[in-house]
Design a protein around this motif. Structure first.
Motif, mmCIF file in Angstrom:
data_model
loop_
_atom_site.group_PDB
_atom_site.id
_atom_site.type_symbol
_atom_site.label_atom_id
_atom_site.label_comp_id
_atom_site.label_asym_id
_atom_site.label_seq_id
_atom_site.Cartn_x
_atom_site.Cartn_y
_atom_site.Cartn_z
ATOM 1 N N ALA A 12 0.834 -1.206 0.000
ATOM 2 C CA ALA A 12 0.000 0.000 0.000
ATOM 3 C C ALA A 12 0.862 1.246 0.000
ATOM 4 N N GLN A 13 1.946 1.222 0.801
ATOM 5 C CA GLN A 13 2.826 2.379 0.862
ATOM 6 C C GLN A 13 3.579 2.586 -0.446
ATOM 7 N N ASP A 14 3.812 1.494 -1.179
ATOM 8 C CA ASP A 14 4.540 1.604 -2.437
ATOM 9 C C ASP A 14 3.678 2.176 -3.561
ATOM 10 N N ARG A 15 2.362 2.063 -3.461
ATOM 11 C CA ARG A 15 1.494 2.621 -4.493
ATOM 12 C C ARG A 15 1.533 4.137 -4.419
ATOM 13 N N PRO A 16 1.422 4.843 -5.554
ATOM 14 C CA PRO A 16 1.423 6.308 -5.524
ATOM 15 C C PRO A 16 0.282 6.837 -4.663
ATOM 16 N N ALA A 17 0.584 7.854 -3.904
ATOM 17 C CA ALA A 17 -0.457 8.521 -3.128
ATOM 18 C C ALA A 17 -1.271 9.410 -4.062
ATOM 19 N N VAL A 18 -2.538 9.559 -3.772
ATOM 20 C CA VAL A 18 -3.392 10.480 -4.522
ATOM 21 C C VAL A 18 -3.256 11.871 -3.902
ATOM 22 N N GLY A 19 -3.016 12.873 -4.727
ATOM 23 C CA GLY A 19 -2.956 14.246 -4.250
ATOM 24 C C GLY A 19 -4.328 14.891 -4.308
ATOM 25 N N LEU A 20 -4.638 15.728 -3.334
ATOM 26 C CA LEU A 20 -5.915 16.426 -3.299
ATOM 27 C C LEU A 20 -5.696 17.869 -2.867
ATOM 28 N N VAL A 21 -5.934 18.795 -3.790
ATOM 29 C CA VAL A 21 -5.794 20.231 -3.510
ATOM 30 C C VAL A 21 -7.186 20.831 -3.374
ATOM 31 N N LEU A 22 -7.433 21.498 -2.260
ATOM 32 C CA LEU A 22 -8.717 22.172 -2.051
ATOM 33 C C LEU A 22 -8.572 23.604 -2.543
ATOM 34 N N ALA A 23 -9.226 23.903 -3.659
ATOM 35 C CA ALA A 23 -9.020 25.186 -4.337
ATOM 36 C C ALA A 23 -10.340 25.797 -4.797
ATOM 37 N N GLY A 24 -11.433 25.541 -4.056
ATOM 38 C CA GLY A 24 -12.739 25.980 -4.528
ATOM 39 C C GLY A 24 -13.175 27.354 -4.076
ATOM 40 N N CYS A 58 2.756 11.925 -6.413
ATOM 41 C CA CYS A 58 1.313 11.757 -6.248
ATOM 42 C C CYS A 58 0.637 11.616 -7.615
ATOM 43 N N ALA A 59 -0.242 10.646 -7.732
ATOM 44 C CA ALA A 59 -0.933 10.422 -8.999
ATOM 45 C C ALA A 59 -2.233 9.657 -8.734
ATOM 46 N N VAL A 104 -11.654 10.371 -5.096
ATOM 47 C CA VAL A 104 -10.445 9.568 -4.945
ATOM 48 C C VAL A 104 -10.722 8.139 -5.430
ATOM 49 N N PRO A 105 -9.854 7.576 -6.255
ATOM 50 C CA PRO A 105 -10.069 6.201 -6.734
ATOM 51 C C PRO A 105 -10.255 5.214 -5.590
ATOM 52 N N ALA A 106 -11.118 4.237 -5.799
ATOM 53 C CA ALA A 106 -11.476 3.291 -4.742
ATOM 54 C C ALA A 106 -10.277 2.482 -4.252
ATOM 55 N N ASP A 107 -9.267 2.266 -5.114
ATOM 56 C CA ASP A 107 -8.128 1.450 -4.723
ATOM 57 C C ASP A 107 -6.975 2.265 -4.146
#
Length: 215
Positions: A12-24, A58-59, A104-107
């Motif tokens: 799990a740690q090896d998978r790319p983290a998803v980035g989330l920018v709050l810009a609304g 992040c991807a 965010v993707p389910a996986d």
């Protein structure tokens, strides 16, 4: 069994983290339109935020847009991010947090959450907090200049959530509080990561803060 669990956690740690920018947000107190479009160092704040997350692998990098959505979404796409429309952006930060987490993707294993209006949060800060994160927990940056003499350091952005915990936090988010209510209820899950030497959590909120943008 223990070896399998450890291997799963490492995977799990090896998978790319998803980035989330709050810009609304619209930046009403600043009065200059969407803060995501302010420029610092030759780039918009939203492009800088996307770049900081992408630099650390992040991807995808999701960016919640609301005010001036078309213009901000264009900046996001050029920077390599993925715009996520929040139709309810005017109701506060929590709606953007919920909207972003829902995309965010389910996986996904981890989600790195950051705010668009903090130009002092760069790739070095993101890397330190990501490196400190452990499965099943939340890691948050802290800075010496932001705290309370009675309670000590405060959790600030960027924050790295185990993806399941990000969804739990989003369920409790209301108004302008984002993940604050979840962190209040579950302080046992939080690890603070000192980023004082690498950046700043100062945000561009009023005209007095414009100096933070630099030249």
């Amino acid at each position: 069994m223990e070896a399998d669990a450890g291997g799963s956690a490492r995977g799990a740690q090896d998978r790319p983290a998803v980035g989330l920018v709050l810009a609304g947000g619209q930046g009403r107190r600043l009065g200059l339109g969407a803060k995501a479009l302010l420029r610092s160092g030759g780039a918009s704040l939203v492009a800088r935020a996307v770049g900081a997350l992408r630099a650390d692998g992040c991807a995808p990098v999701l960016v919640v847009v609301g005010a001036q959505a078309e213009e901000v979404a264009t900046e996001v796409a050029v920077a390599g991010g993925v715009p996520v429309r929040n139709q309810d952006w005017a109701s506060g930060l929590a709606s953007s947090f919920r909207c972003g987490v829902a995309a965010v993707p389910a996986d996904a294993a981890r989600v790195v959450v950051t705010l668009v209006d903090q130009p002092g949060v760069g790739a070095d800060v993101v890397a330190r907090v990501l490196g400190a994160h452990r499965p099943g927990r939340i890691a948050a940056a802290t800075y010496e200049s932001v705290g309370d003499p009675h309670t000590g350091p405060r959790a600030r952005h960027p924050m790295v959530f185990d993806a399941a915990l990000a969804r739990e936090a989003a369920d409790l988010a209301e108004g302008d509080r984002g993940a604050r209510e979840f962190l209040r209820r579950r302080p046992d899950l939080l690890d603070l990561v000192d980023c004082t030497a690498l950046g700043s959590a100062a945000d561009v909120d009023t005209p007095e803060d414009l100096h933070l943008l630099g030249p």
